[in-house]
Motif scaffolding. Structure first.
Motif, PDB file in Angstrom:
ATOM      1  N   VAL A  45      41.611  32.437  55.770  1.00 51.19           N
ATOM      2  CA  VAL A  45      41.119  31.208  56.544  1.00 51.19           C
ATOM      3  C   VAL A  45      40.233  30.211  55.671  1.00 51.19           C
ATOM      4  N   PHE A  46      39.154  30.756  55.102  1.00 47.59           N
ATOM      5  CA  PHE A  46      38.456  29.958  54.403  1.00 47.59           C
ATOM      6  C   PHE A  46      39.130  29.998  52.945  1.00 47.59           C
ATOM      7  N   THR A  47      39.405  28.812  52.449  1.00 48.72           N
ATOM      8  CA  THR A  47      40.043  28.625  51.216  1.00 48.72           C
ATOM      9  C   THR A  47      38.902  28.937  49.958  1.00 48.72           C
ATOM     10  N   ASP A  48      39.617  29.169  48.871  1.00 54.45           N
ATOM     11  CA  ASP A  48      38.908  29.579  47.637  1.00 54.45           C
ATOM     12  C   ASP A  48      37.854  28.367  47.121  1.00 54.45           C
ATOM     13  N   GLU A  49      38.353  27.350  47.385  1.00 53.66           N
ATOM     14  CA  GLU A  49      37.511  26.014  47.279  1.00 53.66           C
ATOM     15  C   GLU A  49      36.474  25.770  48.029  1.00 53.66           C
ATOM     16  N   GLU A  50      36.477  26.447  49.190  1.00 55.84           N
ATOM     17  CA  GLU A  50      35.373  26.550  50.245  1.00 55.84           C
ATOM     18  C   GLU A  50      34.179  27.413  49.773  1.00 55.84           C
ATOM     19  N   TYR A  51      34.785  28.555  49.206  1.00 60.51           N
ATOM     20  CA  TYR A  51      33.666  29.493  48.505  1.00 60.51           C
ATOM     21  C   TYR A  51      32.995  28.683  47.200  1.00 60.51           C
ATOM     22  N   VAL A  52      34.049  28.391  46.552  1.00 64.96           N
ATOM     23  CA  VAL A  52      33.172  27.662  45.173  1.00 64.96           C
ATOM     24  C   VAL A  52      32.168  26.517  45.790  1.00 64.96           C
ATOM     25  N   ALA A  53      32.642  25.688  46.771  1.00 72.82           N
ATOM     26  CA  ALA A  53      31.491  24.619  47.198  1.00 72.82           C
ATOM     27  C   ALA A  53      30.337  25.152  47.723  1.00 72.82           C
ATOM     28  N   ALA A  54      30.562  26.511  48.077  1.00 75.13           N
ATOM     29  CA  ALA A  54      29.104  27.301  48.663  1.00 75.13           C
ATOM     30  C   ALA A  54      28.641  27.848  47.631  1.00 75.13           C
ATOM     31  N   GLY A  55      29.098  27.729  46.204  1.00 77.07           N
ATOM     32  CA  GLY A  55      28.284  28.267  45.306  1.00 77.07           C
ATOM     33  C   GLY A  55      28.634  29.822  45.046  1.00 77.07           C
ATOM     34  N   LEU A  56      29.655  30.148  45.371  1.00 76.84           N
ATOM     35  CA  LEU A  56      30.208  31.467  45.214  1.00 76.84           C
ATOM     36  C   LEU A  56      31.181  31.351  44.033  1.00 76.84           C
ATOM     37  N   LYS A  57      31.091  32.823  43.305  1.00 72.89           N
ATOM     38  CA  LYS A  57      32.055  32.894  42.479  1.00 72.89           C
ATOM     39  C   LYS A  57      33.324  33.624  42.804  1.00 72.89           C
ATOM     40  N   VAL A  58      34.597  32.852  42.378  1.00 79.27           N
ATOM     41  CA  VAL A  58      35.857  33.190  42.818  1.00 79.27           C
ATOM     42  C   VAL A  58      36.738  33.646  41.444  1.00 79.27           C
ATOM     43  N   ALA A  59      36.905  35.063  41.596  1.00 86.34           N
ATOM     44  CA  ALA A  59      37.380  35.731  40.321  1.00 86.34           C
ATOM     45  C   ALA A  59      38.183  36.973  40.701  1.00 86.34           C
ATOM     46  N   SER A  60      39.182  37.196  39.831  1.00 88.30           N
ATOM     47  CA  SER A  60      39.990  38.371  39.992  1.00 88.30           C
ATOM     48  C   SER A  60      39.225  39.646  39.298  1.00 88.30           C
ATOM     49  N   ILE A  61      38.059  39.944  39.734  1.00 87.58           N
ATOM     50  CA  ILE A  61      37.331  40.946  38.955  1.00 87.58           C
ATOM     51  C   ILE A  61      36.726  42.078  39.885  1.00 87.58           C
ATOM     52  N   MET A  62      37.482  42.565  40.832  1.00 90.89           N
ATOM     53  CA  MET A  62      37.279  43.298  41.885  1.00 90.89           C
ATOM     54  C   MET A  62      36.667  44.731  41.214  1.00 90.89           C
ATOM     55  N   GLU A  63      37.171  45.180  40.277  1.00 90.28           N
ATOM     56  CA  GLU A  63      36.897  46.458  39.381  1.00 90.28           C
ATOM     57  C   GLU A  63      35.420  46.235  38.959  1.00 90.28           C
ATOM     58  N   GLU A  64      34.763  45.201  38.847  1.00 87.99           N
ATOM     59  CA  GLU A  64      33.411  44.944  38.203  1.00 87.99           C
ATOM     60  C   GLU A  64      32.524  45.089  39.474  1.00 87.99           C
ATOM     61  N   CYS A  65      33.048  45.129  40.759  1.00 84.07           N
ATOM     62  CA  CYS A  65      31.989  45.207  41.804  1.00 84.07           C
ATOM     63  C   CYS A  65      31.820  46.551  42.435  1.00 84.07           C
ATOM     64  N   ASP A  66      30.608  46.840  43.059  1.00 84.46           N
ATOM     65  CA  ASP A  66      30.119  47.790  43.614  1.00 84.46           C
ATOM     66  C   ASP A  66      30.831  48.532  44.874  1.00 84.46           C
ATOM     67  N   VAL A  67      30.551  47.405  45.993  1.00 83.78           N
ATOM     68  CA  VAL A  67      31.114  47.470  47.166  1.00 83.78           C
ATOM     69  C   VAL A  67      32.224  46.421  47.591  1.00 83.78           C
ATOM     70  N   LEU A  68      33.487  46.805  48.135  1.00 74.47           N
ATOM     71  CA  LEU A  68      34.637  45.925  48.447  1.00 74.47           C
ATOM     72  C   LEU A  68      34.708  46.031  49.642  1.00 74.47           C
ATOM     73  N   LEU A  69      34.938  44.567  50.305  1.00 78.03           N
ATOM     74  CA  LEU A  69      34.785  44.212  51.889  1.00 78.03           C
ATOM     75  C   LEU A  69      36.139  43.588  52.110  1.00 78.03           C
ATOM     76  N   GLY A  70      36.822  44.502  53.086  1.00 76.55           N
ATOM     77  CA  GLY A  70      38.106  43.923  53.597  1.00 76.55           C
ATOM     78  C   GLY A  70      38.071  44.033  54.984  1.00 76.55           C
ATOM     79  N   VAL A  71      39.359  43.630  55.524  1.00 76.63           N
ATOM     80  CA  VAL A  71      39.469  43.763  56.809  1.00 76.63           C
ATOM     81  C   VAL A  71      40.389  44.813  57.418  1.00 76.63           C
TER      82      VAL A  71
END
Length: 401
Positions: A45-71
């Motif tokens: 519901v929040f677009t990739d562009e909305e996250y980028v505009a908020a200063g967040l990194k959008v990338a397909s690198i979930m394997e580099e993350c420690d904690v993965l958050l889903g619904v």
């Protein structure tokens, strides 16, 4: 600590997210040592562009993350081994359809935290979508009433922007002098109450609801003390009911005799009496014509709920005499709205509310040594095994039950 917001992949698609762009900003402001990466998604519901505009990194690198958050549940083929995951696993009640998922989580050495069991030390849930289930469920119930009575037509909730717009739709209705009953005073029930109050429906007490007539639509909100009685005739209370549900019997039918439209927003515990049974629904003085079963316990305490319905096809009919599903427009049918993923119809509002609670109650636990035990209580698996609190699931995992 590097958090990853994963793309929802379960079908039907769910547009909700654990952390909105605003919630992500709050995490980073409060915990400078945190990192957040957002997996790209075409449906969120929040677009990739909305996250980028908020200063967040959008990338397909979930394997580099420690904690993965889903619904919702992560499909097995998309699980990443050796990670910490948060999502609704729908396994704590030994749901047969997710046994393979929990087994895969264990085999892949995943540390699973289930949103449903994120609680305080008193067992009270800290993060939930329940309020939004109540909000959307009440709206959908009135929509079902309009379809059943052929008095009005409301658009689907999915076509409407937010809670206030839903209330605007309901406020425009010209209702007959029906009596609306609402069970439950928790998150779900009070979410529905927000809608009833917001649309200007008059609230009345139990005695007036049962005995008086009105020239306008009215509603009554009741809880377990009003629709259950102790079998031994002693005076009961809510705490006693929760501790000894088998000591009670239903006193709901007195409401069923005067209710036109029933909204079920209560919590149902194992061993508690049914509100109304299939035999109750066959009685000639059973009056309810529309049920919005937000709680959606299939084949359970609300006898007309034969199955969960869907966002695409939210209403079906229950024929009491034959105990079968029919067209809801059948004159002898109870119209049933029993969608089991209601918050998904209001994804922006519900994600914002859920995310705020997650930021307040869960994120701090990663940075304060889990001082309040929030993570420990919600951790279902560790090092390829069920944790002690969830060891009761072992036979379920092994396929023995």
């Amino acid at each position: 600590m590097h958090f990853g917001i994963i793309r929802e992949r379960k079908n039907p698609p769910d547009r909700r997210v654990v952390l909105s762009p605003e919630a992500c900003q709050k995490v980073l402001e409060t915990h400078p040592e945190a990192q957040i990466t957002v997996e790209p998604s075409p449906i969120r519901v929040f677009t990739d562009e909305e996250y980028v505009a908020a200063g967040l990194k959008v990338a397909s690198i979930m394997e580099e993350c420690d904690v993965l958050l889903g619904v919702k549940e992560v499909p097995i083929e998309h699980l990443i081994p050796n990670k910490k995951y948060f999502f609704f696993s729908h396994t704590i009640k030994k749901q047969p359809y997710n046994r393979k998922l929990l087994k895969a989580v264990l085999e892949m050495n995943i540390e699973l935290y289930d949103h449903e069991v994120i609680t305080n030390e008193d067992g009270i849930r800290l993060v939930a979508f329940g309020r939004y289930a109540g909000i959307v469920g009440a709206y959908n119930g009135f929509r079902a009433y309009g379809l059943k009575s052929e008095l009005f037509q409301l658009p689907k909730a999915t076509a409407i922007a937010d809670k206030e717009a839903l209330i605007d739709q309901l406020s425009s209705l010209k209702l007959p002098n029906i009596k609306v009953l609402l069970t439950g005073k928790g998150r779900v029930g009070n979410g529905s109450k927000e809608m009833l109050d917001g649309m200007g429906l008059k609230e009345i007490g139990v005695e007036a609801f049962l005995n008086d007539s009105f020239d306008e639509a009215v509603y009554c909100q009741i809880d377990v003390e009003e629709y259950n009685l102790r079998k031994d005739g002693a005076k009961g209370n809510m705490q006693d009911f929760f501790e000894h549900p088998d000591a009670y019997k239903s006193n709901f039918f007195r409401f069923a005799k005067v209710t036109d439209f029933y909204i079920a927003g209560h919590f149902y515990g194992n061993g508690a009496p049914y509100l109304f049974t299939r035999e109750d629904a066959k009685r000639p003085d059973f009056k309810i014509k529309v049920v919005a079963d937000i709680s959606c316990d299939v084949d359970g305490p609300v006898a007309s709920t034969l199955r969960a319905s869907t966002i695409a096809e939210p209403v079906y009919g229950y024929h009491a005499q034959s105990e079968s599903e029919v067209d809801y427009k059948d004159p002898n049918a109870i119209a049933v709205m029993a969608v089991d993923n209601l918050p998904a119809e209001l994804p922006r509002d519900s994600s914002q509310g859920f995310g705020q609670a997650f930021v307040d109650h869960v994120i701090p636990a990663f940075f304060n040594g889990d001082a309040d035990g929030v993570l420990e209580r919600a951790r279902m698996t560790l090092n390829g095994k069920l944790t002690e609190r969830y060891s009761y699931l072992q036979d379920y995992v092994d396929g023995k039950e």
